[in-house]
Motif scaffolding. Structure first.
Motif, PDB file in Angstrom:
ATOM      1  N   GLN A 179       0.834  -1.209   0.000  1.00  0.00           N
ATOM      2  CA  GLN A 179       0.000   0.000   0.000  1.00  0.00           C
ATOM      3  C   GLN A 179       0.869   1.259   0.000  1.00  0.00           C
ATOM      4  O   GLN A 179       0.576   2.213  -0.709  1.00  0.00           O
ATOM      5  N   SER A 180       1.950   1.260   0.774  1.00  0.00           N
ATOM      6  CA  SER A 180       2.845   2.430   0.811  1.00  0.00           C
ATOM      7  C   SER A 180       3.547   2.635  -0.533  1.00  0.00           C
ATOM      8  O   SER A 180       3.770   3.769  -0.960  1.00  0.00           O
ATOM      9  N   GLN A 181       3.902   1.529  -1.210  1.00  0.00           N
ATOM     10  CA  GLN A 181       4.532   1.638  -2.530  1.00  0.00           C
ATOM     11  C   GLN A 181       3.566   2.288  -3.517  1.00  0.00           C
ATOM     12  O   GLN A 181       3.933   3.197  -4.265  1.00  0.00           O
ATOM     13  N   VAL A 182       2.320   1.804  -3.497  1.00  0.00           N
ATOM     14  CA  VAL A 182       1.303   2.332  -4.410  1.00  0.00           C
ATOM     15  C   VAL A 182       1.038   3.803  -4.113  1.00  0.00           C
ATOM     16  O   VAL A 182       0.990   4.641  -5.022  1.00  0.00           O
ATOM     17  N   LEU A 183       0.897   4.129  -2.819  1.00  0.00           N
ATOM     18  CA  LEU A 183       0.618   5.516  -2.427  1.00  0.00           C
ATOM     19  C   LEU A 183       1.745   6.444  -2.869  1.00  0.00           C
ATOM     20  O   LEU A 183       1.498   7.527  -3.410  1.00  0.00           O
ATOM     21  N   ALA A 184       2.987   6.019  -2.675  1.00  0.00           N
ATOM     22  CA  ALA A 184       4.134   6.849  -3.077  1.00  0.00           C
ATOM     23  C   ALA A 184       4.096   7.094  -4.591  1.00  0.00           C
ATOM     24  O   ALA A 184       4.358   8.206  -5.059  1.00  0.00           O
ATOM     25  N   GLY A 185       3.738   6.063  -5.351  1.00  0.00           N
ATOM     26  CA  GLY A 185       3.645   6.207  -6.803  1.00  0.00           C
ATOM     27  C   GLY A 185       2.536   7.150  -7.219  1.00  0.00           C
ATOM     28  O   GLY A 185       2.710   7.976  -8.129  1.00  0.00           O
ATOM     29  N   LEU A 186       1.380   7.044  -6.550  1.00  0.00           N
ATOM     30  CA  LEU A 186       0.250   7.919  -6.873  1.00  0.00           C
ATOM     31  C   LEU A 186       0.562   9.371  -6.541  1.00  0.00           C
ATOM     32  O   LEU A 186       0.198  10.289  -7.283  1.00  0.00           O
ATOM     33  N   ILE A 187       1.262   9.583  -5.427  1.00  0.00           N
ATOM     34  CA  ILE A 187       1.632  10.953  -5.052  1.00  0.00           C
ATOM     35  C   ILE A 187       2.649  11.516  -6.053  1.00  0.00           C
ATOM     36  O   ILE A 187       2.566  12.686  -6.452  1.00  0.00           O
ATOM     37  N   ALA A 188       3.598  10.671  -6.503  1.00  0.00           N
ATOM     38  CA  ALA A 188       4.567  11.115  -7.521  1.00  0.00           C
ATOM     39  C   ALA A 188       3.841  11.512  -8.807  1.00  0.00           C
ATOM     40  O   ALA A 188       4.176  12.531  -9.436  1.00  0.00           O
ATOM     41  N   TRP A 189       2.827  10.719  -9.192  1.00  0.00           N
ATOM     42  CA  TRP A 189       2.035  11.052 -10.388  1.00  0.00           C
ATOM     43  C   TRP A 189       1.323  12.397 -10.205  1.00  0.00           C
ATOM     44  O   TRP A 189       1.363  13.245 -11.087  1.00  0.00           O
ATOM     45  N   ARG A 190       0.698  12.584  -9.047  1.00  0.00           N
ATOM     46  CA  ARG A 190      -0.058  13.818  -8.822  1.00  0.00           C
ATOM     47  C   ARG A 190       0.873  15.032  -8.817  1.00  0.00           C
ATOM     48  O   ARG A 190       0.542  16.094  -9.356  1.00  0.00           O
ATOM     49  N   GLN A 191       2.064  14.881  -8.213  1.00  0.00           N
ATOM     50  CA  GLN A 191       3.013  16.010  -8.161  1.00  0.00           C
ATOM     51  C   GLN A 191       3.498  16.384  -9.562  1.00  0.00           C
ATOM     52  O   GLN A 191       3.594  17.560  -9.895  1.00  0.00           O
ATOM     53  N   SER A 192       3.788  15.378 -10.383  1.00  0.00           N
ATOM     54  CA  SER A 192       4.294  15.696 -11.728  1.00  0.00           C
ATOM     55  C   SER A 192       3.171  16.157 -12.663  1.00  0.00           C
ATOM     56  O   SER A 192       3.401  16.933 -13.583  1.00  0.00           O
ATOM     57  N   GLY A 193       1.941  15.703 -12.409  1.00  0.00           N
ATOM     58  CA  GLY A 193       0.824  16.054 -13.291  1.00  0.00           C
ATOM     59  C   GLY A 193       0.163  17.377 -12.968  1.00  0.00           C
ATOM     60  O   GLY A 193      -0.540  17.941 -13.807  1.00  0.00           O
TER      61      GLY A 193
END
Length: 198
Positions: free
Chosen positions: A156-170
């Motif tokens: 879950q933490s891996q997925v969350l970190a990835g989603l936050i990275a997507w939101r920051q770059s997008g």
């Protein structure tokens, strides 16, 4: 395993991890029926808590062929009959839904950028397909590697970190609509998002 069964296990992931104890009976029944291999059994039993054993099993099951779902339900019947019955009822109800009903998320919600809390809820509902979802969203393979390396013990933490990275770059382009499209590209049912944004 059929996509509908994969979706069903994914949407009931937290319910199952809280309701059933993956003990020797369930695991050995699945081993006996050739759903799990010996290395799968060892991998599941190596997990430190019952919840982690259940989550590990739920990660493995979708990869174990067309009989895995039905056999899993049968494995629950001895000690968790009420869970098996509830799952069967909900599966029947979900297959009776109108197939033309694709997504019940409002237009307003689809246009907004998801919050930390919403991304956290979504990260708990994604299974093994999370990497293809994030790659589709534009997260690089290097970023995915860092998400796995920084959180080796929590999917879950891996997925969350990835989603936050997507939101920051997008930025403002990182909308719920974009999430929905990437989930559909990875064959994740829209109901996963509906649960998060209802």
């Amino acid at each position: 395993m059929e996509p509908t069964h994969k979706d069903f296990l994914r949407t009931h992931r937290l319910f199952l991890s809280n309701q059933i104890l993956i003990d020797d009976t369930v695991v050995h029944y699945l081993y006996q029926e050739n759903i799990l291999t010996e290395s799968h059994v060892e991998e599941i039993q190596a997990q430190t808590t019952s919840k982690r054993r259940t989550l590990r099993l739920l990660d493995i099951l979708p990869t174990r062929g067309p009989h895995a779902f039905g056999t899993f339900l049968k494995s629950l019947e001895e000690e968790f009959l009420w869970v098996a019955e509830r799952l069967r009822q909900e599966l029947r109800a979900s297959t009776e839904r109108d197939p033309t009903e694709v997504c019940r998320i409002s237009e307003e919600t689809l246009r907004k950028v998801p919050s930390d809390q919403e991304l956290n809820r979504l990260s708990g509902r994604l299974g093994p397909e999370w990497e293809s979802v994030l790659l589709d969203l534009g997260v690089s393979a290097g970023q995915l590697f860092r998400c796995r390396a920084n959180h080796p013990h929590s999917l879950q933490s891996q997925v969350l970190a990835g989603l936050i990275a997507w939101r920051q770059s997008g930025g403002r382009g990182a909308t719920v609509q974009q999430l929905l499209q990437s989930l559909q590209a990875a064959q994740v049912h829209a109901s996963v998002l509906e649960e998060v944004f209802r």
